[in-house]
Write an enzyme that holds these catalytic residues in place. Structure first.
Site, PDB file in Angstrom:
ATOM      1  NE  ARG A  90      -3.745  -0.016   2.335  1.00  0.00           N
ATOM      2  CZ  ARG A  90      -4.320  -0.461   2.702  1.00  0.00           C
ATOM      3  NH1 ARG A  90      -4.826  -0.538   4.251  1.00  0.00           N
ATOM      4  NH2 ARG A  90      -5.323  -1.366   2.496  1.00  0.00           N
ATOM      5  CE1 TYR A  91       0.908   3.981   4.478  1.00  0.00           C
ATOM      6  CE2 TYR A  91       0.570   1.873   5.478  1.00  0.00           C
ATOM      7  CZ  TYR A  91       0.218   3.448   5.443  1.00  0.00           C
ATOM      8  OH  TYR A  91      -0.777   3.443   6.797  1.00  0.00           O
ATOM      9  NE  ARG A  94       5.722   2.525   6.102  1.00  0.00           N
ATOM     10  CZ  ARG A  94       4.711   2.696   5.319  1.00  0.00           C
ATOM     11  NH1 ARG A  94       5.627   3.819   4.551  1.00  0.00           N
ATOM     12  NH2 ARG A  94       4.215   4.064   6.130  1.00  0.00           N
ATOM     13  CB  CYS A 103      -3.318 -15.920  15.864  1.00  0.00           C
ATOM     14  SG  CYS A 103      -3.080 -15.179  13.987  1.00  0.00           S
ATOM     15  CB  CYS A 107      -8.511 -11.138  18.826  1.00  0.00           C
ATOM     16  SG  CYS A 107      -6.377 -11.207  19.296  1.00  0.00           S
ATOM     17  CB  CYS A 110      -9.058 -10.967  14.297  1.00  0.00           C
ATOM     18  SG  CYS A 110      -7.742 -10.394  13.174  1.00  0.00           S
ATOM     19  NE  ARG A 112      -4.111  -8.969   7.798  1.00  0.00           N
ATOM     20  CZ  ARG A 112      -2.846  -7.993   8.206  1.00  0.00           C
ATOM     21  NH1 ARG A 112      -2.642  -8.657   8.774  1.00  0.00           N
ATOM     22  NH2 ARG A 112      -2.373  -6.669   7.922  1.00  0.00           N
ATOM     23  CG  ASP A 270      -9.415  -1.421  11.732  1.00  0.00           C
ATOM     24  OD1 ASP A 270      -8.670  -0.086  11.142  1.00  0.00           O
ATOM     25  OD2 ASP A 270      -8.313  -2.119  11.634  1.00  0.00           O
ATOM     26  CG  ASP A 307      -5.109   0.938   8.975  1.00  0.00           C
ATOM     27  OD1 ASP A 307      -5.252   1.335   7.411  1.00  0.00           O
ATOM     28  OD2 ASP A 307      -4.523  -0.223   9.123  1.00  0.00           O
ATOM     29  CE  LYS A 314      -1.288   0.968  10.387  1.00  0.00           C
ATOM     30  NZ  LYS A 314      -0.811   0.078   9.012  1.00  0.00           N
TER      31      LYS A 314
HETATM   32  C1  LIG Z   1       0.472  -0.496   8.642  1.00  0.00           C
HETATM   33  C2  LIG Z   1       1.308  -1.263   7.685  1.00  0.00           C
HETATM   34  C3  LIG Z   1       2.340  -0.915   7.380  1.00  0.00           C
HETATM   35  C4  LIG Z   1       3.566  -0.049   8.497  1.00  0.00           C
HETATM   36  O1  LIG Z   1       2.997   0.960   8.609  1.00  0.00           O
HETATM   37  P1  LIG Z   1       3.688   2.160   9.608  1.00  0.00           P
HETATM   38  O2  LIG Z   1       2.964   3.342   9.872  1.00  0.00           O
HETATM   39  O3  LIG Z   1       5.080   1.614   8.164  1.00  0.00           O
HETATM   40  O4  LIG Z   1       4.080   1.553  10.248  1.00  0.00           O
HETATM   41  C5  LIG Z   1       2.393  -1.036   5.890  1.00  0.00           C
HETATM   42  N1  LIG Z   1       1.811  -1.454   4.842  1.00  0.00           N
HETATM   43  C6  LIG Z   1       0.061  -1.989   4.977  1.00  0.00           C
HETATM   44  C7  LIG Z   1      -0.572  -2.511   4.356  1.00  0.00           C
HETATM   45  C8  LIG Z   1       0.334  -1.341   6.460  1.00  0.00           C
HETATM   46  O5  LIG Z   1      -1.595  -2.056   7.238  1.00  0.00           O
HETATM   47  S1  SF4 Z   2      -5.578  -9.818  15.495  1.00  0.00           S
HETATM   48 FE1  SF4 Z   2      -5.954 -11.265  14.646  1.00  0.00          FE
HETATM   49  S2  SF4 Z   2      -3.598 -11.546  13.178  1.00  0.00           S
HETATM   50 FE2  SF4 Z   2      -3.288 -10.672  15.309  1.00  0.00          FE
HETATM   51  S3  SF4 Z   2      -3.090 -11.742  16.622  1.00  0.00           S
HETATM   52 FE3  SF4 Z   2      -5.051 -11.584  16.730  1.00  0.00          FE
HETATM   53  S4  SF4 Z   2      -6.366 -13.164  15.676  1.00  0.00           S
HETATM   54 FE4  SF4 Z   2      -4.194 -12.728  15.289  1.00  0.00          FE
END
Ligand SMILES: *Cc1c(COP(=O)(O)O)cnc(C)c1O
Ligand code: SF4
Length: 367
Positions: A90-91, A94, A103, A107, A110, A112, A270, A307, A314
């Site tokens: 996305r960025y 990175r 996991c 959680c 979560c 995801r 989220d 986010d 973010k």
């Molecule tokens: C959170 C996140 C990152 C890392 O973000 P930082 O602000 O650099 O910690 C990178 N890619 C994605 C898709 C993210 O959600």
């Molecule tokens: S938030 Fe989601 S990915 Fe992170 S530890 Fe919990 S269940 Fe696993």
């Protein structure tokens, strides 16, 4: 068998076991299993002191997970930014690399949920494909291993990935995002740590949401990682009934620092399907930051972020410290609510000196 594997083997994984243990009518939570996996290590289970406490709420399925509030499967639109399986790019410089679908425990909030626990969505089969993507994209200088939880891979599988990444000269840093030190500190073995420290610069972001999670065992695991020179950060999710309280958050951040973990982010929850009961107002997060900043070590203050739904990334939020900004001055409010003036550099080299501390001024005239 290693202790951590035994912990996983003895985890609670069914609605039936949970219903029995906590005297919940089975029909209330039976259907949740089909929506999102259940898993709780015996260790994390042992931290629950009473039904409905902040540990319980994070991990025990709740019938409200099934209510449709119009929230989303993929609120951050990660799938949209996924050029190949297991990568979210996305960025500019990175990317996330999802290397494990499991996991240590699940959680209930979560983000995801749609993927985690499902080997058809995140699969080690795709790891070479992800590595190839990173290898070809020379702009990626920071790779974040995530999932699922990367530390649930065996040492050898994890080392395979680290080794391949380290052979790519453009990958400057590697980060691991993990909740293992919280759910399964036994996994942080001396053998694991010895392996990890071969791949520096390696950073780790852990995930603690409540001061009670920082048990002596968890702190020992964190110390091991810190002793191996791995800079530790923490990501906390703001959760109703768990940590939506300035005193609890301040204590959590201070205890993290004691374990040499630098608070990094507090996330506004989220907009994930089945998690409406965890969401707080955004004002609550701002109130928490205001209650920490200035009142305790600056090192204890994380960034409060949302986010952005739809994939905006973010976005940091701050309480209102900047009351006015103009060409010649800014008016600022400090942590205790007092108001100060800072003069901008003047174009003719001479400042109009006025009162710098605006004691009797009502801040409302600036907002
Ligand atoms: C959170 C996140 C990152 C890392 O973000 P930082 O602000 O650099 O910690 C990178 N890619 C994605 C898709 C993210 O959600
Ligand atoms: S938030 Fe989601 S990915 Fe992170 S530890 Fe919990 S269940 Fe696993």
């Amino acid at each position: 068998m290693e202790t951590w594997r035994r912990q996983l083997q003895n985890s609670l994984t069914s609605a039936r076991e949970i219903a029995k243990k906590f005297s919940i009518p089975l029909e209330e939570i039976r259907d949740i299993e089909n929506e999102f996996n259940i898993k709780i290590t015996p260790y994390y289970l042992s931290l629950i002191k009473s039904k409905g406490d902040p540990i319980y709420k994070q991990i025990i399925p709740d019938k409200r997970e099934l209510i449709d509030h119009g929230l989303f499967e993929d609120p951050l639109a990660e799938d949209q930014d996924s050029p190949v399986n297991n990568i979210v790019h996305r960025y500019p410089d990175r990317c996330l690399f999802l290397v494990s679908h499991v996991c240590a425990s699940y959680c209930r909030f979560c983000t995801r949920k749609r993927k985690v626990g499902d080997p058809t969505k995140i699969n080690t089969r795709y790891i070479d494909e992800g590595l190839a993507y990173i290898r070809q994209h020379r702009e990626i200088r920071d790779v974040i291993l995530s999932g699922g939880d990367p530390l649930l891979l065996g040492d050898d599988n994890l080392e395979y990935i680290l080794q391949k990444l380290r052979r790519m000269p453009h990958v400057e840093i590697i980060r691991i995002g993990t909740r293992v030190p919280c759910f399964l500190p036994h996994r942080i073995t001396t053998k694991l740590v010895k392996m990890l420290q071969k791949y520096h610069p390696l950073f780790m972001n852990v995930h603690f949401n409540h001061p009670r999670e920082l048990t002596p065992l968890a702190v020992r695991a964190l110390n091991r990682l810190a002793n191996a020179g791995i800079p530790l950060g923490n990501q906390t999710v703001l959760l109703k009934g768990v940590n939506d309280n300035p005193d609890i958050m301040k204590k959590l951040m201070q205890k993290l620092l004691q374990a040499r973990v630098r608070p990094y982010y507090i996330y506004q929850a989220d907009m994930v399907f089945g998690t409406e009961h965890f969401r707080t107002t955004v004002e609550k997060g701002l109130e928490i930051i205001q209650a920490i900043r200035g009142w305790t070590s600056g090192l204890a203050v994380p960034h409060f972020v949302i986010d952005a739904p739809g994939g905006g990334g973010k976005i940091p939020l701050l309480p209102q410290y900047l009351l006015k900004i103009s060409e010649d001055e800014v008016v600022l409010k400090n942590y205790a609510g007092k108001i100060y003036r800072y003069k901008q550099p003047s174009s003719n080299g001479k400042l109009q000196v006025e009162e710098l501390i605006l004691t009797d001024i009502d801040e409302k005239i600036f907002v």
